[in-house]
Design a protein around this motif. Sequence first.
Motif, short mmCIF file in Angstrom:
data_model
loop_
_atom_site.label_atom_id
_atom_site.label_comp_id
_atom_site.label_asym_id
_atom_site.label_seq_id
_atom_site.Cartn_x
_atom_site.Cartn_y
_atom_site.Cartn_z
N TYR A 1 -7.77 -11.11 -7.99
CA TYR A 1 -7.63 -9.73 -8.46
C TYR A 1 -7.39 -8.79 -7.30
N GLY A 2 -6.82 -7.62 -7.62
CA GLY A 2 -6.54 -6.61 -6.61
C GLY A 2 -6.57 -5.22 -7.23
N GLY B 1 -7.72 2.24 -14.06
CA GLY B 1 -7.35 1.11 -14.90
C GLY B 1 -8.08 -0.15 -14.50
N VAL B 2 -7.84 -1.21 -15.26
CA VAL B 2 -8.46 -2.49 -14.92
C VAL B 2 -7.79 -3.04 -13.66
N ASN B 3 -8.51 -3.85 -12.93
CA ASN B 3 -7.92 -4.46 -11.74
C ASN B 3 -6.72 -5.32 -12.10
N THR B 4 -5.80 -5.43 -11.17
CA THR B 4 -4.64 -6.28 -11.36
C THR B 4 -5.03 -7.75 -11.17
N LEU B 5 -4.52 -8.61 -12.03
CA LEU B 5 -4.76 -10.05 -11.90
C LEU B 5 -3.55 -10.71 -11.24
N THR C 1 -4.11 -1.41 -1.93
CA THR C 1 -2.69 -1.24 -2.21
C THR C 1 -2.29 -2.08 -3.41
N PHE C 2 -1.84 -1.43 -4.48
CA PHE C 2 -1.38 -2.15 -5.66
C PHE C 2 -0.15 -2.99 -5.31
N MET D 1 4.27 -8.24 -1.10
CA MET D 1 4.06 -6.81 -1.34
C MET D 1 5.28 -6.22 -2.01
N LEU D 2 5.08 -5.17 -2.78
CA LEU D 2 6.17 -4.51 -3.46
C LEU D 2 7.12 -3.90 -2.44
N SER D 3 8.41 -4.09 -2.65
CA SER D 3 9.38 -3.51 -1.72
C SER D 3 10.03 -2.26 -2.28
N ASP D 4 10.42 -2.28 -3.55
CA ASP D 4 11.03 -1.09 -4.14
C ASP D 4 10.51 -0.81 -5.54
N GLY D 5 9.37 -1.40 -5.84
CA GLY D 5 8.78 -1.18 -7.15
C GLY D 5 9.16 -2.23 -8.17
#
Length: 336
Positions: free
Chosen positions: A240-241, A248-252, A300-301, A317-321
């Motif tokens: 999780y993150g 909101g709930v944590n990201t899985l 960081t989401f 990691m997200l680069s451009d969404g």
Amino acid sequence: DVSTGKVTDITPSVEDNGTVSKVSAGYGGVFSDPNNSKKLVATTLAQWYSQSYTADAWDREAIAWGDRFFKSEDGGSTWTEMTFANSAGVLAINQLKDGTYRLYQGGDGKLSYTDNWGGTWKSASGIEGSREVFVQIDLENPQYVYAYTAYYNAYWYYSKPEADFSDAHYVLMVSSDYGATFTAQDIVMYDQCDVANRIGYLGEGEIVLGAGWYGAYHVSGYGKTVEKLDSVFYCKTIGYGAPEKTGGVNTLYMYGRPTEDDTEGIYRSTDAGQTWVCINTDHLYGGTGNGNFLVGDMNTFGKVYMSTVGCGIVYGMLSDGSTTTTEPVLTDPLHG
């Protein structure tokens, strides 16, 4: 420091006959206090060879077999070796109501805790199972502690043609007294493959359990309700993150397959595992390996770290969404 690419060596050092040297061994993990990242504990992997071997080690009676256990209160700049409870196992740190700290060390079918930094250890009651126990603190209500493992009877074949539920199953244990006593409940059959006993923490009283080829399970009400996630076909590990939106709930993050037809890889969910987005199936570095973890960044989401097979630790990691990148973090090729 992922933002700068700088890597700092925080390997514990010990003094032996006036000589200070780093403990060059494989490490099972480094764990931090969720409320104070300066407080760390680290444990080595179970060693079948001397961890301090030199040509005259036997003469000096300096052979040190088995695990070693260290603590740091300054972010890894200095370490103090502690007495460990179990020969192997993952760790966790919890802060009690009075402000003191409790450390947990899981082993095969056992869980121990110490309230004085390894001075003395106690065995938690109510622990079931036979494989390594994974521990997750409820970050919103830390008096609740979750322990998760599998039970496996390796001798079933002497008496029956195939293993049944009594021989192989996952067990969730929940404590409401900071991990001193637990109440256990069986979750699902254990597929006798890699133990997928990882916990994705969603929020207060709410978690998701990995269960290998038996999918994943959503748990709410501090263990009172357990439901199979129809959106997961295979879950080798889960983590999780940070949530996508504040509150909101944590990201899985899952290494597995949402459906039978999906390609094995890394997937992300922002709705407690109801739906999944594929974020990497192209470059998996051999998978999650023996470490078997996906750890999301809580600041960081979209940023997630993964263990690999012989390639150290990688992160995405997200680069451009809409897309992700996966880059290796340089680690010791032997002990990374």
